[in-house]
Design an enzyme around this catalytic site. Structure first.
Site, mmCIF file in Angstrom:
data_model
loop_
_atom_site.group_PDB
_atom_site.id
_atom_site.type_symbol
_atom_site.label_atom_id
_atom_site.label_comp_id
_atom_site.label_asym_id
_atom_site.label_seq_id
_atom_site.Cartn_x
_atom_site.Cartn_y
_atom_site.Cartn_z
ATOM 1 N N HIS A 1 0.846 -1.203 0.000
ATOM 2 C CA HIS A 1 0.000 0.000 0.000
ATOM 3 C C HIS A 1 0.877 1.246 0.000
ATOM 4 C CE1 HIS A 1 -3.518 2.502 0.574
ATOM 5 N NE2 HIS A 1 -2.855 3.173 1.510
ATOM 6 N N SER A 2 0.550 2.198 -0.882
ATOM 7 C CA SER A 2 1.238 3.479 -0.984
ATOM 8 C C SER A 2 2.732 3.232 -1.240
ATOM 9 C CB SER A 2 0.973 4.316 0.268
ATOM 10 O OG SER A 2 1.281 5.683 0.018
ATOM 11 N N MET A 3 3.628 3.624 -0.341
ATOM 12 C CA MET A 3 5.039 3.315 -0.538
ATOM 13 C C MET A 3 5.241 1.826 -0.782
ATOM 14 S SD MET A 3 8.283 3.964 2.061
ATOM 15 C CE MET A 3 7.841 2.632 3.215
#
Length: 240
Positions: free
Chosen positions: A78-80
């Site tokens: 998720h995200s990074m």
């Protein structure tokens, strides 16, 4: 009983992989969720932070490499964590190790799209923390507790520096597995930036939009794990 499928999960900036522990109770039989912890947090609290995104990829590869020959596995980030999943999958491909069956990219634009935002890690502490609070995902109580904040701030700044300085590298080939892209309906990521992930796989790409903002994964446990379970069960059914 040996799991039919392992699912390695990578966290977002500033987070411990322990955020995924609550998902374990929702995973279908035969799917083993494995949170992969990063340096400087969780059980690695106090260990040196990464100097570069490449250092992070090298570290997480060594943390999972002994399990890559144990049977089918997939990756979630998720995200990074999405960019960790992307670079890690290409490292595994280059080393000719067993490839993931499926990759889930969550809460992040496709890596080849240039960022249009301010570099957060360069902001003064007050402005940086205002941006972190605006993004959500970090309890207000933590941001208002100076003692906790002094422990948490270096992790956040390090991770945001890694993300803000991330350099996309064009690869000689695409990923060969099916991919899924998840995003919150209220997140600032545009639909074209999400669908652009299709350029990075020679197989199928499915985009899922869920209620919520950037940190929808913290509020939509049942919906997210349902997508993971259904997708991975279909993947296993095709194999056997």
């Amino acid at each position: 009983m040996k799991p039919e499928m392992k699912l390695f999960c990578f966290p977002y900036a500033g987070a411990s992989a322990m955020i995924y522990n609550k998902w374990k109770a929702h995973m279908a039989a035969g799917i083993e969720l494995i949170p992969v912890e990063l340096a400087g947090r969780g059980k690695y609290f106090g260990t040196p932070f990464y100097d570069s995104f490449e250092d992070m990829i090298e570290d997480v590869y060594h943390k999972i490499e002994s399990q890559l020959d144990d049977g089918p596995y997939s990756i979630f980030g998720h995200s990074m964590g999405s960019w960790i999943a992307y670079d890690l999958a290409h490292k595994i491909t280059e080393l000719k190790r067993p490839l993931p069956e499926h990759i889930f990219f969550s809460g992040r634009r496709a890596p080849h799209i240039e960022s249009r935002r301010t570099k957060y890690y360069e902001l003064p502490d007050d402005e940086f923390l205002d941006e972190i609070y605006r993004l959500g995902g970090t309890p207000k109580e933590l941001l208002e507790n100076k003692e906790l904040l002094m422990m948490f701030l270096p992790v956040l700044r390090t991770d945001f520096r890694l993300v803000d300085l991330y350099q996309y590298e064009e690869r000689p080939g695409k990923l060969s597995c099916n991919i899924s892209v998840l995003s919150g309906e209220d997140d600032a990521i545009s639909l074209p930036d999400l669908h652009a992930w299709k350029q990075h796989s020679s197989a199928d790409c499915t985009v899922h939009m869920l209620p919520g903002g950037h940190f929808f994964i913290n509020d939509q446990t049942v919906q997210v794990t349902d997508i993971l379970n259904r997708t991975l069960k279909r993947t296993l059914a095709r194999q056997y």
